[in-house]
Design an enzyme around this catalytic site. Sequence first.
Site, PDB file in Angstrom:
ATOM      1  N   HIS A  18       0.842  -1.193   0.000  1.00  0.00           N
ATOM      2  CA  HIS A  18       0.000   0.000   0.000  1.00  0.00           C
ATOM      3  C   HIS A  18       0.879   1.245   0.000  1.00  0.00           C
ATOM      4  CE1 HIS A  18       0.872   0.681   4.221  1.00  0.00           C
ATOM      5  NE2 HIS A  18       0.539  -0.569   4.481  1.00  0.00           N
ATOM      6  N   HIS A  21       3.985   1.722   2.246  1.00  0.00           N
ATOM      7  CA  HIS A  21       5.225   1.015   1.903  1.00  0.00           C
ATOM      8  C   HIS A  21       6.064   1.804   0.898  1.00  0.00           C
ATOM      9  CE1 HIS A  21       2.683  -2.679   2.953  1.00  0.00           C
ATOM     10  NE2 HIS A  21       3.523  -2.485   3.944  1.00  0.00           N
ATOM     11  N   CYS A 124       1.491  -8.950  20.841  1.00  0.00           N
ATOM     12  CA  CYS A 124       0.532  -8.561  19.800  1.00  0.00           C
ATOM     13  C   CYS A 124       1.034  -9.122  18.482  1.00  0.00           C
ATOM     14  CB  CYS A 124       0.383  -7.043  19.709  1.00  0.00           C
ATOM     15  SG  CYS A 124      -0.654  -6.590  18.290  1.00  0.00           S
ATOM     16  N   CYS A 127       1.378  -6.496  15.683  1.00  0.00           N
ATOM     17  CA  CYS A 127       2.629  -5.705  15.747  1.00  0.00           C
ATOM     18  C   CYS A 127       3.848  -6.617  15.729  1.00  0.00           C
ATOM     19  CB  CYS A 127       2.709  -4.880  17.030  1.00  0.00           C
ATOM     20  SG  CYS A 127       1.373  -3.729  17.299  1.00  0.00           S
ATOM     21  N   CYS A 143      -4.747  -3.751  21.612  1.00  0.00           N
ATOM     22  CA  CYS A 143      -3.785  -3.029  20.763  1.00  0.00           C
ATOM     23  C   CYS A 143      -4.500  -1.890  20.037  1.00  0.00           C
ATOM     24  CB  CYS A 143      -3.146  -3.982  19.750  1.00  0.00           C
ATOM     25  SG  CYS A 143      -2.151  -3.075  18.546  1.00  0.00           S
ATOM     26  N   HIS A 146      -4.302  -2.446  16.151  1.00  0.00           N
ATOM     27  CA  HIS A 146      -4.974  -3.586  15.512  1.00  0.00           C
ATOM     28  C   HIS A 146      -6.343  -3.893  16.102  1.00  0.00           C
ATOM     29  CE1 HIS A 146      -0.691  -4.023  14.480  1.00  0.00           C
ATOM     30  NE2 HIS A 146      -1.215  -4.297  13.311  1.00  0.00           N
ATOM     31  N   LYS A 296      -8.194  -0.598   6.095  1.00  0.00           N
ATOM     32  CA  LYS A 296      -9.138  -1.259   5.186  1.00  0.00           C
ATOM     33  C   LYS A 296     -10.547  -1.149   5.727  1.00  0.00           C
ATOM     34  CE  LYS A 296      -6.023  -4.465   3.034  1.00  0.00           C
ATOM     35  NZ  LYS A 296      -5.254  -5.618   3.471  1.00  0.00           N
TER      36      LYS A 296
END
Length: 471
Positions: A18, A21, A124, A127, A143, A146, A296
């Site tokens: 995505h 990156h 996690c 992570c 988290c 997430h 997302k």
Amino acid sequence: MKKTYITTAIPYVNGTPHIGHAMDYCLADVCARYHAMIGDEVRMQAGVDEHGGKIFQKAADLGIPVEEYVAENTQKFKDFIYKLGVHYTDFVRTTDAMHEKGCQEIWKKLENHIYKAKYEGWYCTGCERFITEKEYEENNGVCPDHQKPYERLEEENYYLRIADFKDRINQAIESGEMVILPEFRKKEILKLLADSPDVSISRPKEQLTWGVSVPDDDTQVMYVWIDALANYITVLGYPEKDILDWWPAEAQFVGKDILRFHAIIWPAMLMGLGLPLPKNLVSHGMVLANGQKMSKSIGNVVDPMEAIEKHGLDAFRYYFLRHIDTFADSDFTWEKFDNAYNNELANDLGNLVQRLATLAKKNNITINDELKFELPHEYTELMDNFEYSKAFDYVWAKVQDINRKIDEEKPWSLAKNGEIEKLNTCMIGLIDELLNANNMLKPFIPDTCKKIEKVFADPIMPPEVPLFPKQ
Ligand code: MSP
């Protein structure tokens, strides 16, 4: 010739690439192109992080063998890098046999600083990180990145004795032996370092098999971060090869979210191996969408390929490297991207090239002398300090300056009045300035720069279609 080694963080391949990156790749690419331009021999690594619980779980959820899953996604990352116009010299997959062997050798060399003990605490998987009690309490056991409850682990692990290296890492950061950029992150890291316990560096195979096996212990795999960090040197052939021609890296590009691993665990590993620390750890900010983290579930994830398709690769690189700040979190919005394309690339640069080339052709201006390119020290200073978005701003101000000068000096009036000598001097001066700006733009938008060079070669030929047609 100075040898310069530049690295990028290796993304987890638990999904498709995505826009976030793209940040590591594009920044490192600018760095590599700039160093090549100033005469260095450059090596740049890229790669993928294929191990760990997160990837294993994702493949299992999809019902695909994990090896197949990572191979498929790795190809997507390679394609992605290619489409960004980013050139690496070395690519590493953490499942490469050479990398895995290298990791095991590294582990053996670190054995004096490794011990086995029970880990009782939180983890996690999103992570891929062990969580301290303090963080657990601060985040109420969930988290924040997430939105998943931390998992409780009670297992036998190997630990790396960070205590053996703390003082030396602290000193390396304080003295600038390993520079942390931006400067304000340094304090955060020094605090984390001071509080850092020894770190767990393995997982029992009963819990996770998808990783590099710990040497001489069939029951454990390495913690994914040990394996991942090692990539920066295994890709150079360590420990089989002497890597000191290339190592230490001039710059390691990482996101701010993963700076802690690079500023604490990584230096500890390097010190344990007797290797020098990277010269610069450059941590960039996050790319946001309308001020929000992309996700997302919110549905605000920007696909860089869509941006490239819309206005072309260099338009994307332009926006990404100038308007996304190198260090601070910045927004990507379609509106800002469109505005930058039309008002800046098309108006400021595209029109300038068209106007100057057309005037030059009409008046038979030729560039006789070899133009000399000199990089102004304002530019090199910013580039040497990795202030890429500021360096880009600096060059753009030059481009706007040339536009202003054309309007002031009115070469078309000189032509009309038959002031040929003045016209020549004026036009050659303007073209010279443009080509100098163009030279400074090369690390950022290389394809456009090549086109501009071609326009102003002998004979000068205005582009048949504008460099950036208005949209
Ligand atoms: N696998 C580890 C890195 C190991 S390096 C030895 C990892 N992977 S990641 O896929 O989560 O992140 C890879 C890189 O992308 C990191 O530098 C990270 O900061 C960056 N980005 C991921 N999302 C991002 C944004 N939204 N914005 C900018 N960069 C971000 O961490």
